[in-house]
Design an enzyme around this catalytic site. Structure first.
Site, PDB file in Angstrom:
ATOM      1  CG  HIS A 165       6.693  -5.224   4.023  1.00 49.54           C
ATOM      2  ND1 HIS A 165       7.475  -4.953   4.909  1.00 49.54           N
ATOM      3  CD2 HIS A 165       6.940  -4.170   3.021  1.00 49.54           C
ATOM      4  CE1 HIS A 165       8.335  -3.890   4.862  1.00 49.54           C
ATOM      5  NE2 HIS A 165       7.959  -3.423   3.780  1.00 49.54           N
ATOM      6  CG  ASP A 204       6.792  -7.413   7.117  1.00 52.25           C
ATOM      7  OD1 ASP A 204       7.767  -7.807   6.644  1.00 52.25           O
ATOM      8  OD2 ASP A 204       6.385  -6.347   7.254  1.00 52.25           O
ATOM      9  CB  SER A 230       9.594  -0.564   4.108  1.00 50.39           C
ATOM     10  OG  SER A 230      10.227  -1.716   3.323  1.00 50.39           O
TER      11      SER A 230
END
Length: 330
Positions: free
Chosen positions: A303, A273, A178
């Site tokens: 995600h 995502d 991330s």
């Protein structure tokens, strides 16, 4: 009578809103791969904001267990300011191990190395490597380039203290998920520009392009990392709202035009995502510029699914893929 009518109408409106939201969550959940569904997913749809920031930080400051077979120590790297780092080392005797600069996630605004100690421990055992994780400064109090500078300071310290840390300075990679993936991409770019050798980069659903916050997500981003969270986090990190132009390349690594010369890359992302398009595009551009690159996309994955459902086969394979990439190049 008017008051009673107002209360009744308000109750009806609230019930209708709740019903619509529940239906929307049901439809969104239906898109998720069956093995990745979880009762906690609807709770992750709440957007990150200034109001909820303290809660996210509190939860992601706790320490997870790095597991057996490793030792974890805290160090402080000289700098302006000093950077606290966690060093995870396998206990087995070995004086010259490869190393990974492991950068935690959290949208540039939350997170800590101790919260991802379980992942550092896993990598240390699987790779027989030293894992170093910086507690970099967070936005909005410390916008770009504070976090990237702290990561680079840590990387240079790893090279300078290689003998002390038991590291082979010629076998260092960078990895993160991330926001940590976005910072890893930026570290790889700066290392290339500054002539610092890196063996590999691992970018797990990396946050790399602020322009994503300006575009229609196309139904993606229902869980964990939402469009609202993305826009707020980018605003905090940049010190202004995202915009089509004017963002430094190191702040949003996907904006870099020349990707040649970067270290071999592994990128992974799910097709639910919000970051899917930017990750796929970056992988394609890396390949076009001659960088060895492996892209892994997972159907029905949102995600951070590998953190919520780490034991299911698809997520085991997902994480094993990144480890294999590191093992190959380290």
């Amino acid at each position: 009578m008017k008051t009673r009518t107002f209360v009744t109408l308000a109750g009806v409106a609230a019930a209708a809103y709740g019903t619509r939201r529940a239906l929307a969550m049901q439809l969104a959940m239906a898109e998720v791969a069956a093995e990745l569904r979880s009762p906690v997913l609807p709770l992750t749809a709440r957007p990150l904001s200034e109001r909820s920031l303290w809660m996210g930080r509190l939860g992601m400051r706790r320490r997870t267990n790095p597991g057996a077979g490793v030792t974890m120590t805290e160090r402080h790297v000289d700098g302006e300011p000093a950077v606290r780092v966690l060093v995870v080392t396998p206990t087995a005797e070995n004086t010259r191990r490869p190393a990974v600069l492991h950068i935690h996630g959290g949208g540039m605004v939350v997170g800590s190395p101790q919260f991802e100690a379980f992942e550092s421990g896993r990598l240390a055992r699987e790779l027989d490597a030293v894992i170093v994780s910086p507690d970099y400064r967070l936005a909005p109090e410390n916008p770009f380039p504070a976090a990237l500078d702290d990561c680079m300071t840590t990387l240079k310290w790893m090279r300078e203290r290689a003998d002390e840390l038991g590291i082979d300075a010629n076998r260092i990679a960078v990895a993160g998920s991330s926001a940590g993936g976005g910072l890893s991409a930026a570290v790889a770019q700066r290392c290339t520009d500054e002539g610092i050798g890196l063996r590999a980069q691992v970018l797990v659903y990396p946050m790399m392009d602020d322009r994503t916050a300006l575009r229609d997500p196309g139904g993606r981003g229902k869980f964990m990392w939402t469009p609202a969270s993305s826009r707020w986090a980018w605003t905090a990190y940049l010190g202004r709202e995202p915009q089509e132009s004017g963002t430094p390349e190191y702040a949003a690594p996907a904006r870099r035009t020349d990707l040649s010369g970067l270290p071999p890359a592994w990128l992974g992302v799910g097709d639910l995502d919000i970051l899917y398009d930017e990750v796929v595009a970056y992988a394609e551009r890396l390949t076009a510029h001659g960088v060895p690159c492996e892209l892994v996309t997972v159907p029905g994955m949102y995600h951070g699914a590998d953190g919520i459902k780490p034991k299911v086969p698809a997520m085991r394979a997902f994480r094993q893929g990144m480890a294999e990439h590191l093992r190959t190049y380290l």
